[in-house]
Write an enzyme that holds these catalytic residues in place. Structure first.
Site, PDB file in Angstrom:
ATOM      1  CE  LYS A   1       9.296  -4.180   6.208  1.00 46.12           C
ATOM      2  NZ  LYS A   1       8.805  -3.742   5.072  1.00 46.12           N
TER       3      LYS A   1
ATOM      4  CD  GLU B   1       8.179   0.233   5.531  1.00 46.63           C
ATOM      5  OE1 GLU B   1       7.588  -0.687   5.106  1.00 46.63           O
ATOM      6  OE2 GLU B   1       9.512   0.731   5.376  1.00 46.63           O
TER       7      GLU B   1
ATOM      8  CE  LYS C   1       4.146  -1.721   5.542  1.00 45.01           C
ATOM      9  NZ  LYS C   1       4.180  -2.094   4.227  1.00 45.01           N
TER      10      LYS C   1
ATOM     11  CB  VAL D   1      -0.728  -0.268   1.008  1.00 45.96           C
ATOM     12  CG1 VAL D   1      -2.047  -1.237   1.108  1.00 45.96           C
ATOM     13  CG2 VAL D   1      -0.073  -0.307   3.181  1.00 45.96           C
TER      14      VAL D   1
END
Length: 216
Positions: A36, A103, A19, A17
């Protein structure tokens, strides 16, 4: 501002989407550190490398992953394929004074192991969340379900960042039924680079919407 408050989690309503683009957008705009913690699908590259290359980040502007797996599948299964296990106690927030943009891997209900969902980790972290969603068909159901899951666990949602072509109704409908706000709506960029993201940041006026997170 306390160390704890200087964390923002970027989570999506689904996979792919946007991110990583949104994380880059915020890392640059808020002068934050990118992290992340869990990456699967390393054969296709890593999101950390993508953000570093996109923003030309210095080594002190990002943190290494805690877990990296080759298979482009859910983290729990990717770990199992390498006889590994994602241990929540190894995902504690770094003790740094700087703002960290975190993230996540996949959506809210993605399993990190057979007993621990991503949303369980969000609850453990307790940091405010920005939800990334698509603009088009299907986003109302996915986004409103995600917001409901977050609010059911009393997690703070700063708002939504939408990715995709402009939609005449979805933004106001999400704000109405989701009882939240659209922080930004990013277009499909012909080319993404640091300059484009900087221009978009000022256009969207995120400085005002997230001013308590801007470093002094």
């Amino acid at each position: 501002m306390s160390t704890f408050s200087k964390r923002i989690i970027i989570c999506g309503t689904d996979t792919d989407v946007g991110k990583t683009i949104v994380s880059s957008f915020l890392v640059q705009g808020l002068k934050g550190i990118y992290w992340k913690p869990i990456q699967s699908g390393t054969e296709e590259g890593t999101d950390t490398k993508t953000v570093c290359n996109l923003l030309s980040l210095e080594p002190n502007s990002y943190l290494p992953e805690r877990y990296k797996f080759k298979a482009p599948v859910s983290p729990h299964w990717a770990a199992e394929q390498e006889s590994a296990f994602i241990e929540p106690s190894n995902l504690k927030l770094p003790d740094l004074d700087e703002l960290i943009i975190i993230e996540t891997a996949g959506g809210l209900m993605v399993p990190l192991n057979r007993d621990w969902l991503q949303i369980d980790q969000l609850k453990a972290w307790g940091a405010p969340i920005i939800l990334v969603a698509r603009t088009g068909l299907g986003t109302l159901n996915h986004t409103l379900l995600s917001l409901e899951a977050l609010k059911h666990r009393n997690l703070e949602v700063l708002g939504i960042v939408l990715n995709g072509p402009p939609h005449k109704d979805n933004p106001k409908t999400l704000e109405q039924f989701g009882d939240t706000k659209i922080l930004a709506s990013l277009p499909i960029f012909d080319e993404v680079n640091a300059k484009v993201l900087s221009q978009e940041w000022h256009k969207q006026q995120l400085d005002q919407k997230l001013k308590r997170y801007i470093q002094n």
